[in-house]
Design a protein around this motif. Structure first.
Motif, PDB file in Angstrom:
ATOM      1  N   ALA B  13       0.827  -1.203   0.000  1.00  0.00           N
ATOM      2  CA  ALA B  13       0.000   0.000   0.000  1.00  0.00           C
ATOM      3  C   ALA B  13       0.865   1.257   0.000  1.00  0.00           C
ATOM      4  CB  ALA B  13      -0.913  -0.011   1.212  1.00  0.00           C
ATOM      5  N   ASN B 263     -15.471  18.198  -1.303  1.00  0.00           N
ATOM      6  CA  ASN B 263     -15.681  17.623  -2.630  1.00  0.00           C
ATOM      7  C   ASN B 263     -16.266  18.627  -3.606  1.00  0.00           C
ATOM      8  OD1 ASN B 263     -14.637  15.298  -1.691  1.00  0.00           O
ATOM      9  ND2 ASN B 263     -16.521  14.117  -1.766  1.00  0.00           N
ATOM     10  N   LEU B 336      -5.154  17.392  -6.286  1.00  0.00           N
ATOM     11  CA  LEU B 336      -6.207  17.303  -5.270  1.00  0.00           C
ATOM     12  C   LEU B 336      -7.133  16.107  -5.468  1.00  0.00           C
ATOM     13  CD1 LEU B 336      -7.300  21.006  -4.773  1.00  0.00           C
ATOM     14  CD2 LEU B 336      -5.841  19.588  -3.337  1.00  0.00           C
ATOM     15  N   PRO B 338      -7.796  12.326  -6.251  1.00  0.00           N
ATOM     16  CA  PRO B 338      -7.155  11.020  -6.426  1.00  0.00           C
ATOM     17  C   PRO B 338      -7.666  10.260  -7.651  1.00  0.00           C
ATOM     18  CG  PRO B 338      -8.650  11.010  -4.547  1.00  0.00           C
ATOM     19  CD  PRO B 338      -8.499  12.431  -4.988  1.00  0.00           C
ATOM     20  N   ARG B 339      -8.919  10.539  -8.045  1.00  0.00           N
ATOM     21  CA  ARG B 339      -9.450   9.806  -9.200  1.00  0.00           C
ATOM     22  C   ARG B 339      -8.701  10.175 -10.461  1.00  0.00           C
ATOM     23  NH1 ARG B 339     -15.443  11.562  -8.210  1.00  0.00           N
ATOM     24  NH2 ARG B 339     -14.183  13.293  -7.465  1.00  0.00           N
ATOM     25  N   ARG B 341      -5.791  11.581 -10.490  1.00  0.00           N
ATOM     26  CA  ARG B 341      -4.367  11.373 -10.285  1.00  0.00           C
ATOM     27  C   ARG B 341      -3.903  10.022 -10.804  1.00  0.00           C
ATOM     28  NH1 ARG B 341      -3.426  13.075  -4.712  1.00  0.00           N
ATOM     29  NH2 ARG B 341      -3.876  10.991  -4.045  1.00  0.00           N
ATOM     30  N   SER B 342      -4.708   8.985 -10.566  1.00  0.00           N
ATOM     31  CA  SER B 342      -4.229   7.666 -10.952  1.00  0.00           C
ATOM     32  C   SER B 342      -4.653   7.306 -12.365  1.00  0.00           C
ATOM     33  CB  SER B 342      -4.759   6.617  -9.984  1.00  0.00           C
ATOM     34  OG  SER B 342      -6.119   6.408 -10.249  1.00  0.00           O
TER      35      SER B 342
END
Ligand code: ATP
Ligand code: SF4
Ligand code: MG
Lengths: 336, 343
Positions: B13, B263, B336, B338-339, B341-342
């Motif tokens: 992780a 959000n 900011l 994470p969706r 970002r990856s």
């Protein structure tokens, strides 16, 4: 609905004696655009310790509203929710304490998780605001109990990095972290792939066996009810019209509505097609609330039994919160 | 995915965080590359745009003065305007890359110096207005969205829709009329008095001059922040994770602060950056109305003359800063969320 995955608690009467969560003469109304919708219109329902009850019924019949009201997320217009023999109080302190007893699992795990929280943050949120000691330990064991092993592998993941089934396990872990006695699950597998549905259902059964967890499972899938539930309650237009042990209700349904629901299953010999307008909670018909669509009344069977006038004109009593098989139908009463 | 994995790998992780960081760097670099390309296009585009404009700069300069054709030719030669277009282009590119934006026909000074003189006033006015507009708009939009349909919501949405539809110069003139001509509370033009005091008195004097232009600019900008924040909060409020959070026992304000607002801020902040062009446009108009000695007013004055080198220089500066802000917005969003970002 051919196979049973697990043995059930044998004695239905025994479960009622240890009633944990209960709805008493519950009514929930909404006013939208000047019209009153009686979404829940007189419901008695009890959930015993370690019992799994399935709540079935077509879309819009009030299942979600009933579930939300049982959780205290919605306030009843009249009637009451009782937990552990006490009426539910709606003060913020009392409600917060209640949250540790009764937890929620929603249909769509993607929507149920905050996309910007890691698995750890999502599961730890409950224990943190309830100031439970050993947060990390609580999170790990909740993840393990929800079948995410080893938990460390998942802690720093974000929801979008997980599969649908894993996400639903994270949601369940988030609920389990509070050590609740009851899970209220609103269509918990409806948005999952068929291949993982069984796994999530098996998980719920395992939680019942291992932790003695009770569950109210909302579904419109009768096969699912058959596989998981001890008892089933069939809801139509805001009211429970038939309830009882799952074998009895689903193999020998007494209410015409239940019969119609069952007839659409592939195993069923003939299909009952319901006619008439779809039910509308702003206009609940008089007499039996199902009479405009009832196939027994339409085919003349009710007239043969001499109950057709009562079907159209006489209100039915609200079914009590009994564990025994019962149906709210004049025809079923007359023909036994 | 359900079979318990035999190999316990707690390090996995943590290791996952590494590639994500690297991804961000790569993303930022690619965005920076894209920005450089856009800036290059702005430079090239500027050259041709300003050569296509009607009017002969030298003749415009001569207006009101008696100049012989010989003098005009001399002047043209001095400015390099007698060279073939391609040579002019190469000269222009070369100079621009050396940050040499040429000299103003009108002011007879390097454009860069003029910009340097004015940029402070613009940053002061636009920066102050932006901070006020963003904080006020986001705060009010948040409250309105959280209690949508409430009186506060209807009031806020109503006001912002009115401000949204009022033309900037009109709002500016109205403010001038009421608070400067009528009540005489505030000065009507400029950034300071002729006999401005020193020290703290000077600061007060500037602040006094800035009140009206600032109000005009906030009025124009804040409506969009309010409306954007309100609608993105409304999107979040309907989500299941909000219900989940409530069911876990979070109080209403905890749900709002920990889930809904963070959000909702994400798309809002990006939009704030993306619409930086509005700030620029607003600044040009407001500065012109209030004779605020900033870049906008410089640009406006350059158009009136018309002073081509000055127009061209300020235009490029403004375009380049918009590009840089947008690039910054992309990268910030990437960090900011994470969706993204990856992905
Ligand atoms: N907040 C609300 N305001 C107004 N009406 C509502 C509200 N929530 C539910 N209703 C109405 O109450 C009725 C019951 O809705 P509910 O969501 O409980 O049905 P359901 O059985 O869960 O349906 P589904 O299977 O589609 O989820 C519907 O007619 C719905 O329009
Ligand atoms: S009461 Fe009459 S109308 Fe209602 S379900 Fe029974 S038979 Fe049908
Ligand atoms: Mg529902």
């Amino acid at each position: 609905m051919t196979e049973t995955t697990e043995t059930r608690t044998a004695d239905p009467v025994a479960t009622v004696s240890s009633t944990l969560l209960e709805a008493r003469d519950l009514h929930v109304e909404f006013t939208s655009r000047g019209r009153r919708a009686r979404a829940v219109d007189g419901v008695n329902l009890s959930l015993g310790a370690g019992e799994i009850v399935a709540l079935v019924g077509e879309s819009g019949c009030g299942k979600t509203t009933l579930a939300r009201t049982l959780l205290g997320l919605e306030r009843p217009t009249s009637g009451e929710v009782r937990y552990g023999g006490q009426p539910l109080k709606y003060g913020s302190k009392a409600l917060k304490a209640y949250r540790r007893q009764v937890q929620l699992v929603l249909q769509d795990p993607t929507g149920s998780l905050n996309p910007r929280q890691t698995v750890y943050e999502a599961v730890a949120e409950g224990p943190r605001i309830h100031r439970m000691p050993d947060e990390a330990e609580v999170v790990n064991s909740a993840l393990a109990r929800a079948g995410l092993r080893p938990p460390e592998r998942f802690l720093l993941r974000y929801p979008h990095e997980l599969s649908g089934g894993q996400r639903q396990r994270v949601v369940i872990a988030g609920a389990l972290a509070l050590n609740p006695k009851v899970l209220v699950a609103d269509e918990p597998v409806a948005s999952l792939d068929a291949s993982v549905r069984g796994e999530i259902l098996a998980l719920m059964l395992k939680l019942r066996d291992d932790l003695g967890l009770s569950a109210l499972v909302v579904t419109h899938d009768l096969g699912l009810a058959w596989n998981i539930a001890d008892r089933v309650a069939v809801m139509y237009l805001g009211r429970i019209v038939e309830s009882g042990p799952v074998e009895q209700v689903l193999t020998a349904p007494r209410h015409p509505y239940t019969q119609a629901l069952l007839s659409v299953l592939p195993e069923s010999p003939e299909r009952v097609v319901l006619t008439g307008e779809p039910p509308d909670p702003t206009r609940i018909p008089g007499g039996c609330r199902f009479h405009a669509r009832c196939q027994i009344l339409a085919s003349g069977k009710a007239a043969e039994a001499g109950v057709d006038a009562r079907c159209r004109g006489e209100l039915l009593d609200i079914l009590p919160a009994s564990a025994l098989s019962q149906a709210a139908c004049h025809y079923a009463d007359a023909t036994g | 995915m359900t079979a318990p994995l035999e190999t316990a790998e707690p390090a996995a992780a943590q290791a996952a965080a590494g590639p994500a960081r690297l991804g961000t760097l790569r993303y930022a670099l690619s965005k920076a590359g894209g920005a450089l390309l856009s800036i290059g296009m702005v430079i090239v585009g500027t050259f041709f745009l300003f050569r296509l404009l009607p009017g002969d700069p030298v003749r415009n300069l001569a207006q009101g003065r008696n100049m012989t054709p010989e003098q005009l030719d001399l002047e043209r030669h001095r400015l390099g305007l007698d060279l073939p277009l391609f040579d002019q282009f190469l000269n222009f590119i070369g100079q621009t890359l050396r940050f040499d934006l040429g000299a103003s026909y009108e002011y007879k000074r390097p454009v860069l110096d003029l910009i340097g003189d004015r940029v402070g006033a613009t940053l002061l006015l636009a920066g102050t207005s932006l901070v006020i507009a963003v904080s006020l708009g986001l705060w009010q939009g948040m409250r309105a969205g959280w209690r949508h349909g409430s009186r506060f919501d209807r009031f806020s949405t109503g006001t912002s829709l009115v401000l949204w539809s009022v033309p900037t110069f009109w709002l500016g003139l109205l403010l001038l009329l009421v608070f400067s001509s009528w009540f005489q509370w505030f000065p009507s033009r400029g950034i300071q008095d002729v006999d401005a005091p020193d020290g703290f008195g000077y600061v007060l004097d500037v602040a006094h001059h800035m009140v009206l232009p600032c109000i005009a600019m906030v009025g124009v900008l804040y409506a969009q922040y309010l409306l954007v924040m309100r609608s993105s909060l409304l999107d979040e409020v309907g989500q299941d994770y909000i219900t989940t959070a409530r069911a876990k026992g979070l109080r209403d304000d905890e749900v709002r602060k920990r889930h809904a607002v963070p959000n909702a801020l994400l798309p809002t902040v990006t939009l704030v950056f993306m619409r930086i062009g509005f700030v620029v446009g607003g600044a040009v108009t407001v500065e012109a109305v209030f004779s605020w000695p900033g870049l906008g007013e410089l640009f406006y004055a350059a158009i009136r003359v018309p002073d081509f080198t000055l127009m061209q220089g300020t235009f490029m500066l403004i375009a380049v800063s918009v590009i840089l802000m947008n690039t910054l917005a992309d990268v910030v969003y990437h960090i900011l969320d994470p969706r993204v970002r990856s992905a």
